[in-house]
Design a protein around this motif. Structure first.
Motif, PDB file in Angstrom:
ATOM      1  N   ASP A 114      37.542   6.397  37.869  1.00 46.20           N
ATOM      2  CA  ASP A 114      38.130   6.582  39.060  1.00 46.20           C
ATOM      3  C   ASP A 114      39.014   8.213  38.666  1.00 46.20           C
ATOM      4  O   ASP A 114      39.487   8.438  37.619  1.00 46.20           O
ATOM      5  CB  ASP A 114      39.215   5.785  39.475  1.00 46.20           C
ATOM      6  N   GLU A 115      38.539   9.089  39.757  1.00 47.23           N
ATOM      7  CA  GLU A 115      38.904  10.604  39.892  1.00 47.23           C
ATOM      8  C   GLU A 115      40.785  10.285  39.529  1.00 47.23           C
ATOM      9  O   GLU A 115      41.779  10.934  39.050  1.00 47.23           O
ATOM     10  CB  GLU A 115      38.733  11.025  41.268  1.00 47.23           C
ATOM     11  N   ASP A 116      41.704   9.155  40.460  1.00 51.68           N
ATOM     12  CA  ASP A 116      42.947   9.339  40.158  1.00 51.68           C
ATOM     13  C   ASP A 116      43.451   8.672  38.336  1.00 51.68           C
ATOM     14  O   ASP A 116      43.958   9.686  38.021  1.00 51.68           O
ATOM     15  CB  ASP A 116      43.662   7.901  40.459  1.00 51.68           C
ATOM     16  N   GLU A 117      42.188   8.300  38.115  1.00 53.03           N
ATOM     17  CA  GLU A 117      42.625   8.315  36.195  1.00 53.03           C
ATOM     18  C   GLU A 117      42.212   8.901  34.964  1.00 53.03           C
ATOM     19  O   GLU A 117      42.834   9.971  34.211  1.00 53.03           O
ATOM     20  CB  GLU A 117      41.661   6.600  35.931  1.00 53.03           C
ATOM     21  N   LYS A 118      41.370   9.894  36.118  1.00 53.32           N
ATOM     22  CA  LYS A 118      40.951  10.840  34.881  1.00 53.32           C
ATOM     23  C   LYS A 118      41.632  11.855  35.157  1.00 53.32           C
ATOM     24  O   LYS A 118      42.132  12.915  34.258  1.00 53.32           O
ATOM     25  CB  LYS A 118      38.934  11.952  35.581  1.00 53.32           C
TER      26      LYS A 118
END
Length: 455
Positions: A114-118
């Motif tokens: 997900d975007e937070d992980e990236k």
């Protein structure tokens, strides 16, 4: 756990042998099992130590998935190992240094994050470049936890050896000392088509790297330490696969997908396509969707004015298609193919060879970090302009051809011969693909055809 793939006992035993073979554990040594899963390496380490009468290192096993964590604890409750239910990549859970580290990191491409992980990973890891995979970050974290003179053994996909995205990882690995790179059998993981590689790092080592090919060949090489591709070096130079037979000679067609000049009009989600256009649609995919979906099923369709012979319908035959297309007539007449008089207002930039396209075929992206070839088993997918499609000649086994095209040798050949696009990506072109050497067995159909014609 996302990306978790069980490590077969045979492979785990082989990796432990590489880890300990000439450097057996001593009293008070420690070993780390990152992303331990159900603990196949814990079992393999204990088997090795018992068989060779050496001390079992004190172990720490890290696993984020609650189910795998509990299973591993139950399986190994009597082993000399401490279990931690946490994210191995979490900076807040920093661990000690270890004399040994062994594992099979999860394989999760960037599309699975997900975007937070990236965002987090890009901030915390130097190797989180471009379209990174999670196993790359496991490598970086593990190297940080390796003690002086420590040893690490991971099994991962081989692509870290050559992709632009893994340049920082290659540079890091070479600074620690790559003792061995062993390309293990493609079928090492049952039911999965993979190209796994076992990499052994010796923190105190230096000098040359031992390379073991899948065919058993062994050589010693000096890998680049500047982050550049290892493909040619690891494979002993550009792969010697000249056979006198090329891909262009064993395929009826090696072509780029169709260009409409107005994909935003002609392409739509299948579920949003008006029912009255059912007879005018075909499944379609773009190059990007091939990668994201790991295959040609994209959930989108082409609204197509051409029949299965590639004939463009006349205006008096358009019916429901004509009523729909007329809504976009102004946009379609704004295309260069219409303005230059090359096409009628509802035609595509070029007439598609539908007889060729509508059959079983192989598909690949036109611009890609790492070439990969997917199957269209249905024969119904009409590829867009960012996709190349290959139609094998009659008598050429499409399964065998796909397996060959996805091999390490072909990857290395394409790395050496394709033009480079932005960010180090490869630009696949039909002229280059047609020149790709293929094994002689794929050319047997030519002799069969000649024999039949002269018989």
């Amino acid at each position: 756990m996302r990306g978790h793939v069980r490590t077969p006992d045979r492979l785990a035993d082989m990796m432990v042998e590489k880890l300990f073979g000439e450097n057996p554990p001593e009293e008070e040594d420690r070993i780390l099992y990152p992303g331990c899963g159900r603990g196949p390496f814990i079992s393999a380490v204990n088997r090795y130590c018992e068989s060779n009468d050496v001390p079992v290192p004190e172990g720490v096993a890290v696993e984020i998935d609650p189910e795998l964590y509990e299973d591993a604890r139950e399986r190994h409750e009597n082993k000399q190992v401490k279990f931690l239910e946490q994210d191995f990549l979490d900076e807040s859970g920093r661990l000690d240094k270890y004399e040994y580290i062994i594992g099979n990191p999860p394989y999760i491409p960037i599309e699975g994050l997900d975007e937070d992980e990236k965002t987090r990973y890009r901030q915390e890891f130097e190797t989180a470049e471009g379209r990174f995979d999670l196993y790359v970050l496991f490598f970086e974290q593990a190297l940080e936890l390796l003690s002086p003179d420590g040893r690490l053994c991971f099994v991962t996909p081989e692509k870290f050896e050559y992709t632009e995205t893994t340049s920082a990882l290659r540079q890091a690995l070479s600074s620690y000392g790559v003792e061995e790179i062993h390309h293990v059998d493609e079928d090492s993981f049952e039911g999965l088509v993979t190209y796994p590689t076992v990499t052994v790092i010796d923190e105190g080592g230096c000098g040359k790297t031992r390379v073991v090919d899948r065919d058993g060949d062994v050589r010693s090489v000096e890998i680049p330490d500047d982050g550049s591709s290892w493909a040619a070096t690891v494979r002993g130079g550009e792969p010697d696969i000249e056979t006198g037979v090329t891909l262009g000679e064993v395929c009826k067609r090696v072509s780029c997908g169709v260009a409409t000049g107005a994909d935003k009009v002609f392409v739509m989600d299948r579920e949003e396509a008006p029912p009255q256009l059912d007879d005018w649609t075909y499944p379609t995919t773009s190059g990007k969707q091939l990668r994201i979906n790991d295959g040609p099923e994209s959930g989108q369709v082409f609204v197509c004015p051409y029949d299965t012979d590639g004939r463009l319908a006349g205006e008096d035959e358009l019916g429901d298609f004509g009523e729909w297309a007329s809504l976009y007539r102004e946009r379609l007449e704004d295309r260069s193919c219409y303005e230059k008089g090359k096409q009628v207002w509802y035609g595509w930039h070029e007439n598609p060879p539908m007889k060729d396209i509508l059959q079983e075929k192989l598909l690949c992206k036109d611009v890609t970090e790492e070439p990969h070839f997917w199957r269209d088993d249905s024969g119904e997918v009409v590829p867009r302009h960012s996709v190349y499609y290959l139609i094998p000649e009659e008598g050429v086994d499409i399964d065998e051809l796909q397996e060959y095209l996805n091999s390490g040798n072909v990857q290395a050949w394409l790395e050496a011969n394709c033009q480079r696009a932005a960010n180090g990506f490869l630009r696949l072109q039909s002229t280059v693909l047609k020149q790709l050497p293929v094994p002689e067995r794929f050319g047997d159909h030519r002799q069969s055809t000649l024999t039949a014609e002269t018989g």
